[in-house]
Design an enzyme around this catalytic site. Structure first.
Site, PDB file in Angstrom:
ATOM      1  N   HIS A 219       0.743  -1.255   0.076  1.00  0.00           N
ATOM      2  CA  HIS A 219      -0.091   0.015   0.111  1.00  0.00           C
ATOM      3  C   HIS A 219       1.012   1.299  -0.081  1.00  0.00           C
ATOM      4  CE1 HIS A 219       1.115   0.821   4.276  1.00  0.00           C
ATOM      5  NE2 HIS A 219       0.924  -0.524   4.446  1.00  0.00           N
TER       6      HIS A 219
ATOM      7  N   GLU B  37      -2.296  -7.098   7.097  1.00  0.00           N
ATOM      8  CA  GLU B  37      -0.879  -7.015   7.799  1.00  0.00           C
ATOM      9  C   GLU B  37      -1.211  -7.944   8.877  1.00  0.00           C
ATOM     10  OE1 GLU B  37       1.995  -6.943   7.774  1.00  0.00           O
ATOM     11  OE2 GLU B  37       2.515  -4.834   7.456  1.00  0.00           O
TER      12      GLU B  37
END
Length: 192
Positions: free
Chosen positions: A9, A83
């Site tokens: 990201h 994550e």
């Protein structure tokens, strides 16, 4: 051949502050949105069939910018590529960790998800996406730690010691003998 582009990201305020994000659901900052636009522009010159994202906001925002540029819909939001859990460290800087737990904080059990857990979870999720679309080119927008852990499961022996940069792309290809990595941590779209 199935090709997967793994994208970290774009940047967030916590990235700049050196804070561990883990499962904390932070948005991209202004630079992160610009980085997402830059990788989207780069990818627009290539053939991609599907795009998937982690379920965390910073990855979803990055995926949405890319999808819009490529004329795709985000095909799915996948918790398996979220994550790794940062446990008690989420939201802390290195200085705060040292102040709170001392210089040996890395040796303490602070609720961090293990690399082995991340490897199993992430590589399984990526394999499942690949099995849904054999022979296609698939983008997956995720996070640095989970991508590196996943890669150790998919491409054993791959050197993942270099941290993934924001909006870097790593390309892996599945052939008859499993996965190979043809590009790691590339950010040439940010070098203009």
């Amino acid at each position: 051949m199935t090709r997967i582009g793994l994208i970290r990201h774009g940047s967030t305020a916590w990235n700049k502050e050196g804070r561990i994000q883990g499962h904390t659901d932070n948005p991209l900052d202004e630079e992160g949105l610009q980085q997402a636009a830059a990788i989207a522009e780069r990818l627009s010159g290539e053939q991609w069939d599907y795009i998937y994202s982690s379920d965390l906001l910073r990855a979803r925002q990055t995926a949405e910018v890319i999808a819009a540029k490529l004329g795709l819909q985000v095909a799915g939001v996948i918790p398996g590529i979220r994550e790794m859990n940062g446990g008690l460290l989420e939201g802390t800087t290195e200085q705060e960790r040292v102040e709170h737990w001392g210089t040996e904080w890395k040796s303490l059990d602070l609720g961090l998800e293990s690399n082995e857990s991340g490897k199993q979870r992430g590589s399984k999720a990526i394999e499942e996406i690949a099995m849904k679309h054999p022979g296609h080119n698939i983008l997956i927008v995720s996070h640095g730690a989970i991508l590196r852990s996943s890669l150790t499961g998919l491409v054993p022996g791959l050197d993942v010691s270099v941290l993934l940069k924001n909006t870097s792309i790593t390309r892996i290809v599945k052939g008859d003998n499993g996965w190979t990595c043809e590009l790691y941590n590339c950010v040439k779209h940010m070098e203009n």
